[in-house]
Each structure stands twice: as C-alpha cells, then as structure tokens.
Scaffold this motif. Structure first.
Motif, PDB file in Angstrom:
ATOM      1  N   VAL A 101     -14.151  34.213 135.008  1.00 44.94           N
ATOM      2  CA  VAL A 101     -13.960  34.174 133.547  1.00 44.94           C
ATOM      3  C   VAL A 101     -15.298  33.846 132.879  1.00 44.94           C
ATOM      4  N   LEU A 102     -15.755  34.750 132.020  1.00 46.36           N
ATOM      5  CA  LEU A 102     -17.001  34.516 131.273  1.00 46.36           C
ATOM      6  C   LEU A 102     -16.645  34.034 129.873  1.00 46.36           C
ATOM      7  N   ASN A 103     -17.221  32.908 129.491  1.00 49.16           N
ATOM      8  CA  ASN A 103     -17.013  32.371 128.151  1.00 49.16           C
ATOM      9  C   ASN A 103     -18.256  32.641 127.313  1.00 49.16           C
ATOM     10  N   LEU A 104     -18.048  33.085 126.092  1.00 49.50           N
ATOM     11  CA  LEU A 104     -19.173  33.327 125.186  1.00 49.50           C
ATOM     12  C   LEU A 104     -18.929  32.553 123.893  1.00 49.50           C
ATOM     13  N   SER A 105     -19.981  31.946 123.378  1.00 47.67           N
ATOM     14  CA  SER A 105     -19.910  31.284 122.067  1.00 47.67           C
ATOM     15  C   SER A 105     -20.971  31.902 121.171  1.00 47.67           C
ATOM     16  N   LEU A 106     -20.581  32.254 119.955  1.00 50.73           N
ATOM     17  CA  LEU A 106     -21.540  32.690 118.941  1.00 50.73           C
ATOM     18  C   LEU A 106     -21.538  31.612 117.863  1.00 50.73           C
ATOM     19  N   VAL A 107     -22.697  31.061 117.589  1.00 53.59           N
ATOM     20  CA  VAL A 107     -22.777  29.976 116.602  1.00 53.59           C
ATOM     21  C   VAL A 107     -23.570  30.464 115.390  1.00 53.59           C
ATOM     22  N   PHE A 108     -22.873  30.507 114.251  1.00 45.74           N
ATOM     23  CA  PHE A 108     -23.462  31.045 113.015  1.00 45.74           C
ATOM     24  C   PHE A 108     -23.711  29.933 112.006  1.00 45.74           C
ATOM     25  N   PRO A 109     -24.733  30.113 111.144  1.00 50.97           N
ATOM     26  CA  PRO A 109     -24.927  29.156 110.051  1.00 50.97           C
ATOM     27  C   PRO A 109     -24.099  29.583 108.826  1.00 50.97           C
ATOM     28  N   GLU A 110     -23.522  28.603 108.144  1.00 50.10           N
ATOM     29  CA  GLU A 110     -22.807  28.923 106.886  1.00 50.10           C
ATOM     30  C   GLU A 110     -23.736  28.644 105.712  1.00 50.10           C
ATOM     31  N   GLY A 173     -21.982  24.716 110.532  1.00 50.39           N
ATOM     32  CA  GLY A 173     -22.102  25.661 111.646  1.00 50.39           C
ATOM     33  C   GLY A 173     -20.723  26.123 112.079  1.00 50.39           C
ATOM     34  N   VAL A 174     -20.604  27.375 112.473  1.00 53.13           N
ATOM     35  CA  VAL A 174     -19.329  27.921 112.950  1.00 53.13           C
ATOM     36  C   VAL A 174     -19.521  28.438 114.362  1.00 53.13           C
ATOM     37  N   ALA A 175     -18.744  27.924 115.310  1.00 50.77           N
ATOM     38  CA  ALA A 175     -18.801  28.433 116.688  1.00 50.77           C
ATOM     39  C   ALA A 175     -17.561  29.269 116.941  1.00 50.77           C
TER      40      ALA A 175
END
Length: 279
Positions: A101-110, A173-175
């Motif tokens: 299982v590969l987990n990916l997180s994308l963290v964006f600035p608001e 921040g939004v993950a």
C-alpha cells in the motif's frame, strides 16, 4: 488534459520520499510528519509538499473506532494476526497499511484563499488518473458500499475500490492523503477489517453504524489492471506526473526548524493515541 486552476500546478513541489524506510518507520511518525508539513506550508516556510510513505502491518483506526464497545478485543485479534493498531488524529474508519500500500500526501498552502474541501479531493483524484492515464481503465470517484472506511471519494475501477482519500487542515495548510492498494489482495485486507469489527463490536447495538464489509468490493490496482505493479513503479509514475503537471520538483528533508515542530507534534500524536486506545 488538466485544468489550469488545478491545485496540482504549484510554483514548486518539495518531494519527501519515505516509501523505502521499512519496518522502522511507524504510522504515528507519519501523522506527526503531515502535521509538521501542514504548519510549515501554511506559514509559508515551505513550498507545497508531496510526500510518499509505506507502513508495514498496521491497521489505522479512525476516531469513531475508538468508541467500539469491545475495542480491546478487536485490537488483540489484529495483534494475533501480526498487525499493530493505531489511532489517527482525523476522521474516517479502519484502514489496512502494508508493504503493498502506497500512501501519498499532498500539502497545499491556503494563502490565496480557502481551499474548498472538494477541491482538495479532486486534486488527488486528478493526480491518480494522470498517473495511470496510459492504462485502458476508468478511475471513478464515489462511495463504494461494503468497502472499509467508505467515503464519497473512494477511487474504484469497475466498481471495485483500490484507494481512499482523507484530508487534514492545520494552520493555513491542507494535507490531502490517499492510500493506494498497489499490490496484494484487496479482499484479504477487507476480510481482516471485517474480522476486526466483528470482534470489536460483538453483539452490541451501537449508535454509530460501522460498515458492513463485503470483501469482494475491494481489490488492488495490480488485480484490477491484471498486471504486476510495484510500489517503486508507482512512485516513478507519481514523480513523473507531478513533474509534468507541476513543473519544478525538488527532493528535501525536514529543516532544523521543522524537526523541532515534528518532535512536539509526535509527542502529541503518541499521547492522543495512548488515550484513544487505552493501552
């Protein structure tokens, strides 16, 4: 073709690849990691981050799972089968993590404006579709009844779920996080979660309705595309896609400032986990 307003288009992507750390890297460390990166990206200290991670033999429980009447019984069943149970700090329900299982997180600035919750989910769905755009399959988003941790952004092919998406927001921040069942048996993972709920719920009526898991509605990507797929090959697709869409990608580790943040988040996560699981 991707939308020019897509969240995937960032001035820079900072890549943190933790997919090969092996059994020493625990899921609680991952939660502290995403909280740290959320804070860092939200404060403008870091550009947008894409993080990849793999955890071995772990069942991650959601907050609702902590209310199961016979939780200890469910946890000891998982332990007998060689899995450790931990509680995450966000919603959702039990999911299985293992070396397939590969987990990916994308963290964006608001920074420019609030990111609507669906926009975050759509960005992850778009990323996965682009990653596998060369395959003759249609990746759909929508709740798959009978899956574990069902949600409106379950990703499926032909009605079988292979991925689930969640979101966490901290200080600007939004993950957006996804688990992708790359290889192995999706139905065996579902069977494990089904047994956990059977043990942890017993015959007790609960206010919250826990999923009635049908293992047949879950599969891994390898099973669905009928060809062997590895974590490494999927990682390559992930990095190539981000480069194609987002442009500038750069590998990085935590800065000294972020390491301090991480320590405090990790302590918090461990403490919360101990309370929730009453160990």
């Amino acid at each position: 073709m991707h939308d020019i307003n897509s969240l995937l288009i960032q001035p820079q992507w900072r890549i943190i690849d933790q997919s090969t750390l092996g059994t020493q890297f625990q899921a609680l460390q991952s939660f502290a990691m995403d909280d740290t990166l959320c804070t860092s990206v939200g404060n403008g200290i870091s550009p947008a981050v894409a993080r990849a991670w793999v955890h071995h033999h772990t069942v991650v429980l959601g907050i609702q799972d902590s209310k199961l009447p016979l939780l200890e019984k469910g946890i000891s069943l998982l332990e007998k089968k060689g899995y450790r149970a931990i509680m995450r700090n966000s919603g959702g329900l039990a999911v299985v993590l293992d070396e397939g299982v590969l987990n990916l997180s994308l963290v964006f600035p608001e920074t420019v404006g609030r990111i609507d919750i669906n926009r975050g989910y759509d960005a992850m769905w778009e990323l996965v579709r682009l990653m596998f755009a060369d395959l003759p399959v249609e990746i759909e988003a929508g709740e798959i009844i009978g899956s574990y941790c069902p949600g409106s952004y379950d990703l499926s092919i032909g009605g079988k779920k292979f991925a689930g998406i969640s979101q966490r927001r901290i200080r600007g921040g939004v993950a957006v996080q996804i688990y992708l069942c790359v290889s192995g048996s999706g139905s065996e993972r579902a069977e494990l979660v089904k047994e956990f709920y059977r043990a942890a719920r017993g015959q007790v009526d609960t206010k919250f309705s826990y999923p009635d898991i049908q293992p047949g509605v879950m599969a891994s990507l390898s099973e669905l595309i009928n060809m062997p797929l590895t974590i490494e090959a999927t990682m390559l697709r992930f990095l190539q896609t981000l480069k194609k869409v987002g442009g500038n990608i750069q590998a990085g580790q935590l800065s000294p400032e972020e390491l301090l943040l991480y320590e405090s988040y990790y302590e918090r996560v461990v403490e919360r986990n101990q309370k929730a699981i009453r160990q």
